[in-house]
Design an enzyme around this catalytic site. Structure first.
Site, PDB file in Angstrom:
ATOM      1  N   GLY A  18       0.818  -1.308   0.058  1.00  0.00           N
ATOM      2  CA  GLY A  18      -0.156  -0.011  -0.134  1.00  0.00           C
ATOM      3  C   GLY A  18       0.920   1.281  -0.077  1.00  0.00           C
ATOM      4  O   GLY A  18       0.245   2.572  -0.230  1.00  0.00           O
ATOM      5  N   CYS A  19       2.063   1.180   0.155  1.00  0.00           N
ATOM      6  CA  CYS A  19       2.920   2.324   0.358  1.00  0.00           C
ATOM      7  C   CYS A  19       4.113   2.392  -0.314  1.00  0.00           C
ATOM      8  O   CYS A  19       5.034   1.523   0.256  1.00  0.00           O
ATOM      9  CB  CYS A  19       2.927   2.866   1.782  1.00  0.00           C
ATOM     10  SG  CYS A  19       4.072   4.299   2.268  1.00  0.00           S
ATOM     11  N   GLY A  20       4.619   3.083  -1.383  1.00  0.00           N
ATOM     12  CA  GLY A  20       6.028   3.109  -1.840  1.00  0.00           C
ATOM     13  C   GLY A  20       6.952   3.784  -1.242  1.00  0.00           C
ATOM     14  O   GLY A  20       7.916   3.830  -1.551  1.00  0.00           O
ATOM     15  N   LEU A  21       6.746   4.452  -0.205  1.00  0.00           N
ATOM     16  CA  LEU A  21       7.674   5.125   0.638  1.00  0.00           C
ATOM     17  C   LEU A  21       8.064   4.626   1.856  1.00  0.00           C
ATOM     18  O   LEU A  21       8.917   5.119   2.569  1.00  0.00           O
ATOM     19  CB  LEU A  21       7.135   6.589   1.013  1.00  0.00           C
ATOM     20  CG  LEU A  21       7.005   7.452  -0.426  1.00  0.00           C
ATOM     21  CD1 LEU A  21       6.272   8.833  -0.128  1.00  0.00           C
ATOM     22  CD2 LEU A  21       8.344   7.668  -1.211  1.00  0.00           C
ATOM     23  N   CYS A  22       7.406   3.608   2.309  1.00  0.00           N
ATOM     24  CA  CYS A  22       7.764   2.745   3.624  1.00  0.00           C
ATOM     25  C   CYS A  22       9.336   2.638   3.610  1.00  0.00           C
ATOM     26  O   CYS A  22       9.591   1.930   2.585  1.00  0.00           O
ATOM     27  CB  CYS A  22       6.889   1.663   3.886  1.00  0.00           C
ATOM     28  SG  CYS A  22       5.181   2.104   4.213  1.00  0.00           S
TER      29      CYS A  22
END
Length: 274
Positions: A110-114
């Site tokens: 869900g998150c490409g910056l984690c």
């Protein structure tokens, strides 16, 4: 060891008031995919185990680890019992860029910056796209997401994955990739384009997802000046698009779309259409 299949049929029981029935559902696979550079793991993403080399190349480009495929000396995809490694060896001068964009934690779908370990890295400066890119008609933007539908076989089977496609003026979508993660699908598309010698500046990227910060970042880093999405942008993504001179069209469904910034790449103004 072979890669796992991207989906698998699974039995379930479908319930509704007063009845239940056995059904078979195709479910998409998720696998841990490690991006390994010069023998060191840089990031681990949960992704669909397909088009892994495209994923590795696209991730390397959009993260600024390399600026061209010629800076990746080799890329080997190795399957293990618990995951997959994309083992890349880089040109010698890319070590500094790699350290600057270091990731230390696994990123969920869900998150490409984690996992980015500093605020500065997460909100990095982007190159400008002023004067770049083609122009598209309102009809072309309106039809973009429907054109992408024909490139989504995994979605047709599972109803559980995103797609990113590349469209050219007058041709519609000419290439697409799918993944359980929207940012993974975009990286796979950008990697496939780079490997096939397709210039991102000549067309538009089309998404089945919302437009979050990393989607704008990846599009701009690829050098594509038009982004079309089926859902909404976040406010920060819109600010980034405005600053980078990225034309952003969202809610592109059915018979219309919302144009949020940089209308200069439209061949006709919205006000000219009844």
């Amino acid at each position: 060891m072979d890669l796992p299949p991207p989906f698998r049929a699974t039995d379930a029981t479908h319930h509704r008031p007063g009845s239940h029935v056995s059904v078979s559902r195709a479910l998409p696979e998720e696998a841990a995919i490690a991006m390994v550079y010069d023998g060191t793991t840089h990031a681990v993403m949960m992704a669909t185990p397909a088009d892994v080399e495209d994923f590795a190349v696209g991730f390397s480009l959009t993260e600024g680890i390399v600026t061209g495929t010629n800076q990746i000396a080799s890329c080997d995809v190795i399957a293990h019992p618990k995951g997959i490694e994309a083992q890349m060896w880089l040109a010698e001068d890319r070590g500094e860029a790699l350290a600057a964009r270091r990731r230390t934690l696994a990123g969920p779908v869900g998150c490409g910056l984690c996992g980015i370990d500093s605020i500065e890295a997460a909100v990095r400066s982007l190159p400008g796209l002023a004067g770049a890119g083609p122009t598209l008609t309102i009809d072309e933007i309106t039809a973009a997401t429907e054109s992408l539908r024909g490139w989504q076989p995994l979605h047709d089977r599972t109803r559980a994955v995103h797609a990113a496609g590349f469209m050219l003026p007058g041709q519609g979508v000419v290439l697409a990739r799918e993944d359980v993660g929207r940012h993974n699908a975009l990286d796979k598309l950008i990697g496939a384009m780079a490997r096939q010698g397709i210039d991102p500046s000549q067309g538009a990227i089309v998404l089945t997802s919302r437009v979050s910060t990393e989607m704008v970042q990846k599009c701009v880093m690829a050098g594509c000046a038009i982004l079309i999405a089926v859902s909404a942008p976040t406010l920060h993504a819109l600010r980034l698009a405005e600053g980078a001179h990225l034309t952003l069209a969202a809610f592109a469904r059915g018979e219309g779309f919302d144009l949020f910034c940089h209308p200069e790449r439209l061949r006709a103004k919205v006000s000219d259409v009844a």
